[in-house]
Design an enzyme around this catalytic site. Sequence first.
Site, PDB file in Angstrom:
ATOM      1  N   CYS A   8       7.059   4.146  12.746  1.00  0.00           N
ATOM      2  CA  CYS A   8       8.112   4.918  13.288  1.00  0.00           C
ATOM      3  C   CYS A   8       7.711   6.178  14.117  1.00  0.00           C
ATOM      4  O   CYS A   8       6.689   5.945  14.878  1.00  0.00           O
ATOM      5  CB  CYS A   8       9.006   5.393  11.997  1.00  0.00           C
ATOM      6  SG  CYS A   8       8.065   6.990  11.092  1.00  0.00           S
ATOM      7  N   ASN A  11       5.882   9.104  11.884  1.00  0.00           N
ATOM      8  CA  ASN A  11       5.095   8.658  10.719  1.00  0.00           C
ATOM      9  C   ASN A  11       5.110   9.644   9.583  1.00  0.00           C
ATOM     10  O   ASN A  11       4.208   9.987   8.696  1.00  0.00           O
ATOM     11  CB  ASN A  11       3.490   8.660  11.026  1.00  0.00           C
ATOM     12  CG  ASN A  11       2.996   7.669   9.962  1.00  0.00           C
ATOM     13  OD1 ASN A  11       1.691   7.982   9.814  1.00  0.00           O
ATOM     14  ND2 ASN A  11       3.746   6.985   9.363  1.00  0.00           N
ATOM     15  N   CYS A  13       8.786  10.023   7.897  1.00  0.00           N
ATOM     16  CA  CYS A  13       9.946   9.882   7.245  1.00  0.00           C
ATOM     17  C   CYS A  13      10.121   8.072   7.008  1.00  0.00           C
ATOM     18  O   CYS A  13       9.803   7.757   5.682  1.00  0.00           O
ATOM     19  CB  CYS A  13      11.261   9.995   7.959  1.00  0.00           C
ATOM     20  SG  CYS A  13      11.222  11.936   8.180  1.00  0.00           S
ATOM     21  N   ARG A  14      10.263   7.458   7.940  1.00  0.00           N
ATOM     22  CA  ARG A  14      10.594   5.913   7.676  1.00  0.00           C
ATOM     23  C   ARG A  14       9.320   5.152   7.419  1.00  0.00           C
ATOM     24  O   ARG A  14       9.332   4.310   6.419  1.00  0.00           O
ATOM     25  CB  ARG A  14      11.310   5.564   8.870  1.00  0.00           C
ATOM     26  CG  ARG A  14      12.564   5.982   8.936  1.00  0.00           C
ATOM     27  CD  ARG A  14      13.451   5.695  10.437  1.00  0.00           C
ATOM     28  NE  ARG A  14      12.791   6.135  11.462  1.00  0.00           N
ATOM     29  CZ  ARG A  14      12.907   5.888  12.682  1.00  0.00           C
ATOM     30  NH1 ARG A  14      13.769   4.979  12.936  1.00  0.00           N
ATOM     31  NH2 ARG A  14      12.208   6.333  13.607  1.00  0.00           N
ATOM     32  N   SER A  15       8.306   5.326   8.166  1.00  0.00           N
ATOM     33  CA  SER A  15       7.201   4.458   8.123  1.00  0.00           C
ATOM     34  C   SER A  15       6.467   4.631   6.919  1.00  0.00           C
ATOM     35  O   SER A  15       5.917   3.738   6.188  1.00  0.00           O
ATOM     36  CB  SER A  15       6.363   4.319   9.394  1.00  0.00           C
ATOM     37  OG  SER A  15       5.919   5.602   9.741  1.00  0.00           O
ATOM     38  N   ASP A 125      17.000   7.308  11.453  1.00  0.00           N
ATOM     39  CA  ASP A 125      15.883   8.320  11.375  1.00  0.00           C
ATOM     40  C   ASP A 125      16.638   9.473  10.316  1.00  0.00           C
ATOM     41  O   ASP A 125      17.305  10.329  10.736  1.00  0.00           O
ATOM     42  CB  ASP A 125      15.215   8.730  12.462  1.00  0.00           C
ATOM     43  CG  ASP A 125      13.966   9.665  12.412  1.00  0.00           C
ATOM     44  OD1 ASP A 125      13.664   9.897  11.006  1.00  0.00           O
ATOM     45  OD2 ASP A 125      13.376   9.895  13.265  1.00  0.00           O
TER      46      ASP A 125
END
Length: 156
Positions: A8, A11, A13-15, A125
């Site tokens: 993401c 690195n 939140c999402r990934s 995000d």
Amino acid sequence: MAKVLFVCLGNICRSPMAEAVFRHKVAEAGLAGRIEIDSAGTGDWHTGEPPHEGTRTILRQNQIDYSGMRARQVRQSDFHEHRYIITMDASNTKNVMKWAPGSHDAEVRQLLDFIPERRGEDVPDPYYTGNFQEVYEMVDEACGLLLAYIRTKEDM
């Protein structure tokens, strides 16, 4: 060993959420020794930081371990070390491809492409939206389908 890298922007939140969820699913499937999972960001702003508090909270609520996770930036070597590079949005994909060496065997795909009716969509995000629950639900569903894809492709 199949190696998967989730990517993401920062690195945090999402990934890392996808990394933790996917690790959990891989462990539940009894494949922890056959699939290696990591995450990275296209930017370096958060290098060395743990996942965002919103990500940690949603993972704790779902009893998913995230211990030891720290943000890092994508490296050119990731294209040789990972068979699957899974991005969270089209912008991540575009930025990741800037690091791609002239030749590599990594399969670069967006996470939501594994959900047929969401193909081409971005994982929003939550750093900006604050909606960690919505992102968790997307990530959880897509990671289950990604695991099925890898199991088929890798004959596991």
